[in-house]
Structure formats: C-alpha cells, structure tokens
Design an enzyme around this catalytic site. Sequence first.
Site, PDB file in Angstrom:
ATOM      1  N   THR A  52       0.847  -1.199   0.000  1.00 30.71           N
ATOM      2  CA  THR A  52       0.000   0.000   0.000  1.00 30.71           C
ATOM      3  C   THR A  52       0.879   1.245   0.000  1.00 30.71           C
ATOM      4  O   THR A  52       0.678   2.174  -0.795  1.00 30.71           O
ATOM      5  CB  THR A  52      -0.934  -0.001   1.236  1.00 30.71           C
ATOM      6  OG1 THR A  52      -1.799  -1.130   1.125  1.00 30.71           O
ATOM      7  CG2 THR A  52      -1.754   1.269   1.324  1.00 30.71           C
ATOM      8  N   ASN A  92      -5.592 -10.176  -7.561  1.00 31.00           N
ATOM      9  CA  ASN A  92      -5.822 -10.751  -6.236  1.00 31.00           C
ATOM     10  C   ASN A  92      -7.190 -11.408  -6.072  1.00 31.00           C
ATOM     11  O   ASN A  92      -7.443 -12.080  -5.077  1.00 31.00           O
ATOM     12  CB  ASN A  92      -5.639  -9.673  -5.149  1.00 31.00           C
ATOM     13  CG  ASN A  92      -6.431  -8.421  -5.423  1.00 31.00           C
ATOM     14  OD1 ASN A  92      -6.384  -7.857  -6.508  1.00 31.00           O
ATOM     15  ND2 ASN A  92      -7.184  -7.967  -4.442  1.00 31.00           N
ATOM     16  N   GLN A 113       0.852  -9.945  -5.612  1.00 26.24           N
ATOM     17  CA  GLN A 113       0.368 -11.334  -5.641  1.00 26.24           C
ATOM     18  C   GLN A 113       1.232 -12.226  -6.534  1.00 26.24           C
ATOM     19  O   GLN A 113       0.926 -13.406  -6.707  1.00 26.24           O
ATOM     20  CB  GLN A 113      -1.098 -11.381  -6.113  1.00 26.24           C
ATOM     21  CG  GLN A 113      -2.079 -10.698  -5.175  1.00 26.24           C
ATOM     22  CD  GLN A 113      -2.318 -11.469  -3.873  1.00 26.24           C
ATOM     23  OE1 GLN A 113      -1.898 -12.611  -3.713  1.00 26.24           O
ATOM     24  NE2 GLN A 113      -2.982 -10.831  -2.915  1.00 26.24           N
ATOM     25  N   SER A 130       4.711  -6.894  -0.907  1.00 26.10           N
ATOM     26  CA  SER A 130       4.460  -6.980   0.539  1.00 26.10           C
ATOM     27  C   SER A 130       4.946  -8.328   1.050  1.00 26.10           C
ATOM     28  O   SER A 130       4.563  -9.372   0.498  1.00 26.10           O
ATOM     29  CB  SER A 130       2.953  -6.917   0.818  1.00 26.10           C
ATOM     30  OG  SER A 130       2.552  -5.665   1.277  1.00 26.10           O
ATOM     31  N   HIS A 150       4.213 -10.113   3.679  1.00 28.74           N
ATOM     32  CA  HIS A 150       3.280 -11.074   4.301  1.00 28.74           C
ATOM     33  C   HIS A 150       2.503 -11.908   3.294  1.00 28.74           C
ATOM     34  O   HIS A 150       1.794 -12.842   3.681  1.00 28.74           O
ATOM     35  CB  HIS A 150       2.328 -10.356   5.268  1.00 28.74           C
ATOM     36  CG  HIS A 150       1.324  -9.466   4.606  1.00 28.74           C
ATOM     37  ND1 HIS A 150       0.022  -9.842   4.426  1.00 28.74           N
ATOM     38  CD2 HIS A 150       1.424  -8.230   4.088  1.00 28.74           C
ATOM     39  CE1 HIS A 150      -0.641  -8.855   3.829  1.00 28.74           C
ATOM     40  NE2 HIS A 150       0.199  -7.865   3.615  1.00 28.74           N
ATOM     41  N   THR A 191      12.918   5.350  10.708  1.00 26.85           N
ATOM     42  CA  THR A 191      13.814   4.260  11.094  1.00 26.85           C
ATOM     43  C   THR A 191      13.309   2.951  10.508  1.00 26.85           C
ATOM     44  O   THR A 191      12.127   2.634  10.623  1.00 26.85           O
ATOM     45  CB  THR A 191      13.875   4.172  12.636  1.00 26.85           C
ATOM     46  OG1 THR A 191      14.277   5.459  13.113  1.00 26.85           O
ATOM     47  CG2 THR A 191      14.856   3.120  13.095  1.00 26.85           C
ATOM     48  N   CYS A 235      -9.760  -6.644   1.820  1.00 30.32           N
ATOM     49  CA  CYS A 235      -9.966  -5.200   1.961  1.00 30.32           C
ATOM     50  C   CYS A 235     -11.390  -4.816   1.592  1.00 30.32           C
ATOM     51  O   CYS A 235     -11.957  -3.909   2.153  1.00 30.32           O
ATOM     52  CB  CYS A 235      -9.018  -4.426   1.062  1.00 30.32           C
ATOM     53  SG  CYS A 235      -7.335  -4.902   1.303  1.00 30.32           S
TER      54      CYS A 235
HETATM   55  N1  PLP Z   1      -1.871  -5.013  -4.022  1.00 24.77           N
HETATM   56  C1  PLP Z   1      -2.449  -6.221  -4.107  1.00 24.77           C
HETATM   57  C2  PLP Z   1      -2.640  -6.844  -5.444  1.00 24.77           C
HETATM   58  C3  PLP Z   1      -2.876  -6.875  -2.955  1.00 24.77           C
HETATM   59  O1  PLP Z   1      -3.459  -8.079  -3.043  1.00 24.77           O
HETATM   60  C4  PLP Z   1      -2.694  -6.236  -1.708  1.00 24.77           C
HETATM   61  C5  PLP Z   1      -3.206  -6.868  -0.467  1.00 24.77           C
HETATM   62  O2  PLP Z   1      -4.212  -7.523  -0.451  1.00 24.77           O
HETATM   63  C6  PLP Z   1      -2.061  -4.983  -1.672  1.00 24.77           C
HETATM   64  C7  PLP Z   1      -1.656  -4.415  -2.852  1.00 24.77           C
HETATM   65  C8  PLP Z   1      -1.832  -4.252  -0.382  1.00 24.77           C
HETATM   66  O3  PLP Z   1      -0.909  -4.919   0.406  1.00 24.77           O
HETATM   67  P1  PLP Z   1      -0.673  -4.455   1.926  1.00 24.77           P
HETATM   68  O4  PLP Z   1      -2.003  -4.527   2.586  1.00 24.77           O
HETATM   69  O5  PLP Z   1       0.309  -5.419   2.448  1.00 24.77           O
HETATM   70  O6  PLP Z   1      -0.158  -3.059   1.884  1.00 24.77           O
END
Ligand code: PLP
Length: 375
Positions: free
Chosen positions: A70, A149, A178, A196, A198, A234, A318
């Site tokens: 994000t 996603n 993704q 990302s 995670h 930081t 989301c």
């Molecule tokens: N972009 C895509 C395609 C995603 O699937 C996601 C999370 O679902 C994001 C961006 C945002 O990732 P984060 O919530 O780790 O910032």
Amino acid sequence: MIYMDNAATTRPYEEALSTFEKVNRTYYFNTASIHQEGRNADKLLEASRKQILNLLDLEGFECVFTSGATESNNIAIQSVLKKKKQFGRTVLMSELEHPSVLNTVEAMKAEGFDVKYIRTTADGQVNLESLKELLDGDVVFVTVMAVNNITGAIQPVAEIADLLKDYPKVHFHVDATQAAGKIKMNFSGVDTLSLSAHKFHGLKGAGALLAKQVKSLDPVYYGGGHEFNIRSGTVNLGAIAAMAKALRISVQDMEKNHERISGYSEHLRKAVTGLPSIHLQPGGVPHIVNISFEGAQGEVIVNALGARDIMVSTTSACASKLASLNETLMAMNNKAAVVKGSIRISYSNFTTDEEADMLIEALKGVHKEIGGVLK
Ligand code: PLP
C-alpha cells in the site's frame, strides 16, 4: 482450522519468525547510526536489499524498503506524477487494480490528472487493444498489476512494457504483490514495482518499492532521508531481514510448490465443474481459485465453510466488508448474481494434500446444503 485465505495474508515461515526475533535481539541498532553497531545493522540492511533484487532478477533496480505494498503504491504513484505533471496529464490504469492503486490514482484527479481505465478481457486480463487505443502523447503513467488478487489472472506485463517502448515519457508501474514468490515474471521493462512480505510468508509491516531510477523520485513525505530519501523513518530491520529470508525460501521452492498447488486447484476445478449454479472464474496462478454459487450470497458460503472450520474469503479482504460488487468480477462481464455469490479460495506453500481434499468435500457439502437458494 484449515486456512485458505492466503491471498489476504500467509502464515510466516518459522525461519522468517526466527530471523525477526534474532535480528531484534542482536541487531536492534538504528541502521542510520554511525557507530560500529549501527554500521553492522546497516550491512544487514544492504545485504537484504541485494538479496531481494537478486531473487527477483531485478538488475538495474534499487530496492526501497517500505511498510508494504500500500505504501509502495502510494509513493510510486504520487512521487512520479508530481514530477510528470509538466509532460502530460493522462494516467492509464487497469480496471483490476487493488484499492491501494485505484484510490491513489483517483485522488490524483484533484491534482489535475485525467484517469482512463484500460478495459478487461473475459479472462480477467488487461485488454491490450484497449490499452493501444488509449495510448497517446498525453499519457505519462500506466499502472497494471502483475497478478490479480481476486481471480489470480496473470497480466501481460512484458507485452505492455513492449508497447510502451514507443512512449518514452510513460512511467510503467506494476503492483507485483500477488506475484512475488509465486511465479517468475519478466519485469525488465517496468519502472517501479511493489510488493508486501506477508503475501509470501514474511511478516506484516514490511514491503518494498523496486525502482529503476530511484534518484529521480521525490519524497511524498519528509523526514531524516532514509531509504534513498523516498521513505524516511527508522527502518524495520527485523521484518526486512525476515522478508529477504521468506523470499529466498519461496523462490527456492517455487517450482515444487507451484506444481503441488496446481494439482490442488485443478482437482478443485474438476470437482465442482458441472455442479448446478456453480461458476468458475478463469484463473492464472494456481494459488487463487474464484468460485461463484449463483443465487447465494458469498458471505453465506464463507460462513458455511467457517462452520466447518475452513477459512476463505468473499472477494478480497480489503473489500469484503464493503457491500459494493467486486469491480474485477464486474469488469470481466459477470452477472451481478454471479459476483454476489463469489468466494475466493487461496492456497499457500503450507497447504497440505489433506486440507485440499477436505476443502473439496466441504464445498460439495455446502452446495448440497444451500441447494434451495441456488439459481
Ligand atoms: N496489491 C495487491 C494486489 C494486494 O493483493 C494487496 C493486499 O491484499 C495490496 C496491494 C496491499 O498490500 P498491503 O495490505 O500489504 O499493503
């Protein structure tokens, strides 16, 4: 519990967790400090940067650490557009983008930018003909995700980069959240990429913006000038080192996991094909399968699976709390009833054969249970 919502987030690898803990115990120093311990911490930061770039084959890129995709998407879009204003005002965006891209680009309208949407094919990919029609001398920015996603559709990133060669003032941004750690893609023609940790068994709160010309980017907020002066603050060294570790494991094991997970998704697709009122969306990466129960509400299916201790999601985490219809599925020309009844199943490197089989049995059971409401 059977966890099948890995497109929302994944369970961290044990190795990522132990890296995080070890770094926070022994390298808790500030990477910007000039004393010996600070320099040691900084060495680890630089090693993580190199490792991530190597693992993704991103020669000629720099790696800016952020808190996640994000933030990376926000920085790329806002920073580049700030600079590009004098050269043109049109931004082209696929209809498939995650809200962190979509809403950031939409917000740039207030800065005088004109936003145009690239249409989608029935397979859930960016329509290249639509992109060609939209490209003109006023376009300064094109943003297309690598893997969707909602459906897993793999986007034609290399083909788009090829098309954009004739438009040298266009900046090409790709949200690769993704894709990273799941499939190998050619990003050589891309200017900036987001990811990302995670999503590939790293930790939440760490991500990266990978940029070809990082020195030409201006900060969108200000501070002490960390991370190429693009992302002050930081750095979260423990989560960054854990991200490098998670990516290394994911890339090393990619082929074997891809094959195994392909088996799960193919098996699932076969098992539900032909069941009344079931619609399968075209896929892409095997990690994501989107299924609709026409006539039912996605939430009802999610809850029925939840009652069987299986966690899946409606569309994306989301958006799943919002009542609006999913834009990706609508852009693919699905009927509203199909979109409303859709669920997303997403596998991870931890998914087992037994879990994949149990999911199929549970889906068949739910289908029978709610048969009365299906169209
Ligand atoms: N972009 C895509 C395609 C995603 O699937 C996601 C999370 O679902 C994001 C961006 C945002 O990732 P984060 O919530 O780790 O910032």
